[in-house]
Design an enzyme around this catalytic site. Structure first.
Site, PDB file in Angstrom:
ATOM      1  N   SER A  33       0.855  -1.446  -0.013  1.00 19.66           N
ATOM      2  CA  SER A  33       0.180   0.052   0.108  1.00 19.66           C
ATOM      3  C   SER A  33       0.989   1.301  -0.020  1.00 19.66           C
ATOM      4  CB  SER A  33      -0.945   0.039   1.199  1.00 19.66           C
ATOM      5  OG  SER A  33      -1.464   1.305   1.498  1.00 19.66           O
ATOM      6  N   TYR A  71      -2.272  -0.146  10.748  1.00 19.40           N
ATOM      7  CA  TYR A  71      -2.518  -0.526   9.263  1.00 19.40           C
ATOM      8  C   TYR A  71      -1.032  -0.211   8.459  1.00 19.40           C
ATOM      9  CZ  TYR A  71      -3.824  -1.092   4.401  1.00 19.40           C
ATOM     10  OH  TYR A  71      -3.885  -1.538   2.879  1.00 19.40           O
TER      11      TYR A  71
END
Length: 268
Positions: free
Chosen positions: A141, A154
């Site tokens: 990501s 995250y």
């Protein structure tokens, strides 16, 4: 890499990106073992692929369970006869103030996003080395290059996967096993809940369609990419953050304050 006939394990196949990656891989002639815990959805996707003339088998597993990596590997070997590619796509995400995040959820996120894919690589790697060829693909990501506020856990998990991918790629440099790290930016999938989506819209954060991201992932595999970052200006800021993080601190300040009001409404 020519994907025709390649035997591929894909995790997170029931998700917005994973589903479309599965369809594209099948269209390229790959044979798939689709791993997920949503039995009905994974089986539905396999049926769709098989009806189109492809080959996909369901592997129903909770990847955070003990021995899940070995079970996934054994199931794939039995159904496909071997493994050529592992695509680690499964993941979970929270948008919240870190001080409010449930400690159990922190552990769960690290387990699903970091430990599970690492253990899958560990289970698959001896087979790839023995056959002297294959590829490991880790889906990361933009949050693995830039620390975004209110996504602390995250981000930590995706930073870990980027570092793991980089280290493993260098470790395998004298083998025929490649490592690809793909870094999407925000994507329009159910991974973003309503609050997160509203925040992304107000901060004018670009969100890619899952079909586009899936196509980029498959293209990166075909081209044997070492790293592939999707989208601008996020890719530029990822590199800038590595050199001048304080500049990025300032650049994110306005959006940080907007995001905070949304994060304060969340209790996870």
């Amino acid at each position: 890499m020519n994907l025709s006939g390649k035997r591929i394990i894909l995790t997170g196949a029931a998700g917005g990106i994973g589903y479309r990656v599965a369809l594209l891989l099948a269209e390229k002639g790959a044979r798939l073992a689709l791993v997920g815990r949503n039995a009905s959805r994974v089986e539905e996707i396999c049926a769709e692929i098989n009806q189109r003339g492809g080959l996909a088998v369901p592997v129903i597993l909770d990847l955070s369970g003990e021995g899940a990596a070995e079970q996934a590997m054994a199931a794939a070997l039995q159904s496909l006869g071997g493994i050529d590619v592992l695509v680690n796509n499964a993941g979970i995400m929270d948008f919240t103030l870190f001080e409010r995040q449930d400690p159990k959820r922190i552990g769960q996120m690290i387990g699903v996003n970091v430990i599970a894919p690492m253990l899958l690589v560990r289970a698959v790697l001896p087979h790839l080395l023995k056959q002297d060829g294959g590829r490991i693909v880790n889906i990361g990501s933009a949050f693995g290059s830039i620390g975004f506020p209110h996504f602390a856990t995250y981000c930590a998990s995706k930073f870990a996967m980027r570092g793991f991918s980089e280290a493993l790629r260098r470790e395998l440099v004298d083998t025929q096993v490649g490592v690809t790290y793909v870094s999407p930016r925000a994507t329009k999938t159910p991974l973003n809940d309503d609050v997160t989506t509203r925040m992304l819209e107000e901060t004018k954060t670009s969100m890619d369609a899952p079909e586009y991201v899936a196509a980029q992932i498959v293209q990166a595999i075909e081209r044997d990419c070492k790293e592939h970052f999707i989208g601008q200006p996020e890719s530029f800021f990822a590199r800038l953050n590595g050199m001048f993080p304080r500049l990025v601190d300032g650049g994110l300040l306005k959006n940080t304050r907007i995001a905070r009001k949304y994060a304060q409404s969340v209790n996870k």
